[in-house]
Design an enzyme around this catalytic site. Structure first.
Site, PDB file in Angstrom:
ATOM      1  N   ASP A 136     -10.207  42.536  57.781  1.00  0.00           N
ATOM      2  CA  ASP A 136     -11.620  42.796  58.100  1.00  0.00           C
ATOM      3  C   ASP A 136     -12.122  43.947  57.235  1.00  0.00           C
ATOM      4  OD1 ASP A 136     -14.052  42.511  59.300  1.00  0.00           O
ATOM      5  OD2 ASP A 136     -13.510  43.516  61.163  1.00  0.00           O
ATOM      6  N   ALA A 166     -14.299  42.690  70.565  1.00  0.00           N
ATOM      7  CA  ALA A 166     -13.937  41.634  71.491  1.00  0.00           C
ATOM      8  C   ALA A 166     -12.607  41.906  72.171  1.00  0.00           C
ATOM      9  CB  ALA A 166     -13.887  40.305  70.752  1.00  0.00           C
ATOM     10  N   GLU A 167     -11.661  42.507  71.445  1.00  0.00           N
ATOM     11  CA  GLU A 167     -10.341  42.594  72.059  1.00  0.00           C
ATOM     12  C   GLU A 167      -9.932  43.985  72.507  1.00  0.00           C
ATOM     13  OE1 GLU A 167      -6.790  41.778  69.953  1.00  0.00           O
ATOM     14  OE2 GLU A 167      -7.619  42.267  68.005  1.00  0.00           O
ATOM     15  N   ALA A 168     -10.631  45.005  72.027  1.00  0.00           N
ATOM     16  CA  ALA A 168     -10.220  46.351  72.395  1.00  0.00           C
ATOM     17  C   ALA A 168     -11.432  47.246  72.610  1.00  0.00           C
ATOM     18  CB  ALA A 168      -9.338  46.944  71.309  1.00  0.00           C
TER      19      ALA A 168
END
Lengths: 195, 324
Positions: free
Chosen positions: A113, A8-10
């Site tokens: 995670d 999602a972010e990278a």
């Protein structure tokens, strides 16, 4: 550069640096948030991740070597191996994963995670990747969450070896495991144990 | 099938009438929260006083008679005990008198179900944001069909956060929309941003914003507070969408009335070619129609509540409710 994977972010691209294979993790611009916020989030997280990668390495955890650092990007060595989630290893082998997490927690890092998708099997070695959600923390709550994620991702037998090795080597493991039982009693974690 | 839905979990007493999926009436009366907030016993009293009138108006508008009704749905929880009790008693009395089915409905499930009903989305990730709740949900069939909580707030709901800030800063109700209005002319100032995976927390942000309200222009604080909190919700939602490989997103609940939030979520969806849907504002605020629609669906699928199930439950978790 070839897109390798991303979340999602990278996004992660394959590239070459100094004639060697490398990957670059780029925290991309998010149009939904205002620019000031976007830049500040991407910059702080990029720096933090690089710092924690280094700290983990100093603590004896195998992680990809950071080659260079950009404003929003981290260049890392490319690992040749397969993710643990796609690799069959004997149950006993999870003892080594438990020791790995113990070393990381002892170094003052929680991963955030810690699942078989974020462990790379390279020959006889296990590398931990993706420190995007990692934090500088010694809190038993966050440590317990690292254990819980692994517990819910692997079979019971695998987890047993994982946990007993962790318990032997991690500082404050008694407190962490007590916290884990507490966390598991919370409503949101109960539903799946009904199966 | 004709079903009446009664909602009374918080400050709204609402009655909806639905016939074969079509909303015939959706009436409500809201307790004026004023400066003191909600005092449960007082809100319950308000509901008692207004229940008859709201019910009558709803029936009148729907053109139905009580005798036509096949079932009565009501909010079992989550919500304020005394308030829930008024809705449950009203529903139980009606159902007993008419000799029809009584259907206990989970409030959070109803918010998502009504949104799916009007948007036609099939299996969306749902961002449910209101005063009391802020959760990212998606249907999971194991071990029973329910909304799995992918992410949620660690402390207070985003609506509660915006309201508490506005009250502390001396703004006028309705607080959420007052903050939104002031935000239009503001400039950014840094605030705490707390996202962990698909979870988020708002109390740190609330404390800092309240402090800043004394130092900075109110427009700037409102702007930054809104941008920061909504960006947190968007980041967690984006992660949930990608993790579950979803192709649909919806948002629902009181805060889903915010234009800016929907604009931001729309931008997240554009980037990943995801279909985005939401209901109209009157269906996003607490209402009876969402209870009616959900209850009708449950009855259609053959659900029949046992007498023990027809109580109230203040902390009725969304993932404990079986979805039909």
């Amino acid at each position: 550069m070839r897109r390798f994977s991303g979340g999602a972010e990278a996004e992660i691209f394959e590239t070459e640096i100094f004639g060697k294979g490398a990957v670059v993790k780029v925290r991309c611009e998010k149009k939904y948030r205002i620019r000031e916020l976007d830049v500040s989030i991407r910059r702080t997280r990029t720096r933090r991740e690089a710092k924690l990668l280094h700290k983990a390495r100093m603590g004896g955890v195998l992680v990809p070597r950071v080659i260079a650092l950009g404003k929003f990007s981290i260049y890392m060595e490319k690992l040749s191996g397969t993710p643990l989630k796609d690799t069959k290893i004997p149950e006993k082998g999870y003892g080594e994963i438990g020791r790995l997490l113990a070393r990381m927690h002892n170094a003052g890092i929680v991963h955030g995670d810690f699942t078989p998708a974020n462990i790379m099997v390279c020959g006889d070695d296990f590398y931990v990747i993706d420190f995007g959600l990692a934090e500088d923390s010694r809190s038993s709550e966050e440590r317990a969450i690292d254990l819980l994620l692994m517990k819910r991702s692997v079979g019971r037998g695998h987890y047993k070896f994982f946990e007993s090795a962790y318990a032997r080597e991690a500082d404050g493991s008694k407190e962490t495991l007590a916290r884990l039982s507490e966390v598991e009693l919370r409503g949101r974690y109960q539903i799946r144990t009904l199966t | 099938m004709i079903v009446i839905g009664i909602e009374s979990s918080a400050h709204t007493f609402g009655v909806g009438v639905v016939k074969n999926g079509k909303i015939l009436a959706n009436e409500k009366k809201m307790y004026d929260v004023g400066a003191s907030g909600m005092i449960p016993a007082e809100v319950a009293e308000f509901h008692v006083e207004n229940s008859g009138e709201v019910l009558e108006t709803a029936l009148g508008k729907s053109g139905m008679n009580l005798e036509d009704v096949d079932g009565i749905g009501y909010t079992k929880g989550p919500g304020l005990g005394p308030c829930l009790q008024v809705g449950q008693m009203t529903a139980k009395t009606l159902a007993t008198r008419l000799g029809v089915e009584l259907v206990p409905v989970n409030h959070s499930v109803a918010h998502v179900e009504i949104t799916k009903h009007v948007t036609g989305l099939i299996d969306p990730v749902a961002l449910y944001v209101s005063g009391g709740n802020s959760q990212i949900l998606k249907i999971d069939n194991k071990p029973y069909r329910h909304y799995r909580i992918l992410g949620e707030t660690f402390d207070i709901g985003v609506g509660n956060m915006l309201d508490s800030f506005a009250r502390a800063a001396g703004l006028k109700p309705a607080w959420g929309s007052t903050v939104a209005k002031l935000a239009e002319g503001g400039r950014y100032t840094a605030m705490p941003y707390t996202v962990k995976g698909m979870d988020f927390a708002f109390t740190g942000l609330l404390t800092r914003a309240t402090e800043l309200a004394a130092e900075r222009k109110m427009e700037d604080v409102c702007y930054s507070l809104q941008e920061t909190s909504f960006a947190m919700l968007c980041e967690a939602t984006e992660r949930a969408l990608l993790l579950t490989n979803s192709v649909e997103l919806c948002t629902c609940g009181g805060v889903a009335q915010s234009k800016r939030l929907k604009e931001m979520l729309g931008s997240v969806c554009d980037e990943h070619k995801i279909k985005f849907g939401f209901a109209s504002d009157d269906l996003n605020a607490d209402n009876g129609a969402m209870i009616a629609v959900t209850a009708e669906k449950m009855l259609e699928q053959g659900y029949r509540a046992g007498p023990k199930e027809c109580g109230i439950e203040q902390r009725y978790r969304v993932d404990r409710a079986v979805v039909f």
